[in-house]
Write a protein that holds these residues in place. Sequence first.
Motif, PDB file in Angstrom:
ATOM      1  N   LYS A  31       0.805  -1.217   0.000  1.00 27.33           N
ATOM      2  CA  LYS A  31       0.000   0.000   0.000  1.00 27.33           C
ATOM      3  C   LYS A  31       0.841   1.271   0.000  1.00 27.33           C
ATOM      4  CE  LYS A  31      -4.029  -2.073   2.119  1.00 27.33           C
ATOM      5  NZ  LYS A  31      -5.027  -1.974   3.176  1.00 27.33           N
ATOM      6  N   GLU A  49       7.446   7.643  -7.791  1.00 28.21           N
ATOM      7  CA  GLU A  49       6.525   6.649  -7.230  1.00 28.21           C
ATOM      8  C   GLU A  49       5.713   7.245  -6.081  1.00 28.21           C
ATOM      9  OE1 GLU A  49       8.728   3.131  -6.194  1.00 28.21           O
ATOM     10  OE2 GLU A  49       9.166   2.662  -8.293  1.00 28.21           O
ATOM     11  N   GLN A  52       3.073   9.385  -7.669  1.00 31.82           N
ATOM     12  CA  GLN A  52       2.008   8.544  -8.216  1.00 31.82           C
ATOM     13  C   GLN A  52       1.105   8.022  -7.100  1.00 31.82           C
ATOM     14  OE1 GLN A  52       4.058   5.507 -10.411  1.00 31.82           O
ATOM     15  NE2 GLN A  52       4.681   6.906 -12.049  1.00 31.82           N
ATOM     16  N   TRP A  53       1.677   7.655  -5.974  1.00 29.58           N
ATOM     17  CA  TRP A  53       0.906   7.172  -4.828  1.00 29.58           C
ATOM     18  C   TRP A  53      -0.042   8.264  -4.328  1.00 29.58           C
ATOM     19  CZ3 TRP A  53       0.883   8.624   0.405  1.00 29.58           C
ATOM     20  CH2 TRP A  53       0.245   7.751   1.267  1.00 29.58           C
ATOM     21  N   ALA A  56      -2.859   8.739  -6.818  1.00 30.63           N
ATOM     22  CA  ALA A  56      -3.835   7.654  -6.733  1.00 30.63           C
ATOM     23  C   ALA A  56      -4.775   7.845  -5.549  1.00 30.63           C
ATOM     24  CB  ALA A  56      -3.115   6.312  -6.628  1.00 30.63           C
ATOM     25  N   ARG A  57      -4.251   8.329  -4.439  1.00 28.00           N
ATOM     26  CA  ARG A  57      -5.097   8.577  -3.266  1.00 28.00           C
ATOM     27  C   ARG A  57      -6.076   9.719  -3.540  1.00 28.00           C
ATOM     28  NH1 ARG A  57      -3.693   5.987   1.454  1.00 28.00           N
ATOM     29  NH2 ARG A  57      -4.630   7.650   2.667  1.00 28.00           N
ATOM     30  N   ALA A  59      -7.222  10.510  -6.549  1.00 29.74           N
ATOM     31  CA  ALA A  59      -8.194   9.969  -7.496  1.00 29.74           C
ATOM     32  C   ALA A  59      -9.221   9.090  -6.784  1.00 29.74           C
ATOM     33  CB  ALA A  59      -7.483   9.178  -8.586  1.00 29.74           C
ATOM     34  N   ALA A  60      -8.768   8.295  -5.822  1.00 30.84           N
ATOM     35  CA  ALA A  60      -9.689   7.432  -5.071  1.00 30.84           C
ATOM     36  C   ALA A  60     -10.685   8.272  -4.272  1.00 30.84           C
ATOM     37  CB  ALA A  60      -8.900   6.504  -4.147  1.00 30.84           C
ATOM     38  N   GLN A  63     -13.384   9.564  -6.549  1.00 37.01           N
ATOM     39  CA  GLN A  63     -14.354   8.529  -6.903  1.00 37.01           C
ATOM     40  C   GLN A  63     -15.374   8.335  -5.791  1.00 37.01           C
ATOM     41  OE1 GLN A  63     -12.026   5.098  -7.877  1.00 37.01           O
ATOM     42  NE2 GLN A  63     -11.524   5.826  -9.925  1.00 37.01           N
TER      43      GLN A  63
END
Length: 67
Positions: A31, A49, A52-53, A56-57, A59-60, A63
């Motif tokens: 994670k 990286e 990107q992590w 992604a958080r 983006a989540a 959503q």
Amino acid sequence: MSQSLIVFEALAAKGIALSKSQLLRLERVGKFPTRVTISHTRVAWIESEIDQWIAARIAARRQLVAA
């Protein structure tokens, strides 16, 4: 291709205020990006990286808000 490394102390500047032990636990379960060993007492992470992590958080979260 050049990749930048980011040390533990610099993670706070990116908004990551987790302890070293918590980061290790997250890494072990996939994670959080895996650390890179610099020396026997020093580690770092690949900055792209980490970015990107974080993305992604974000983006989540978007959503969840849209659902």
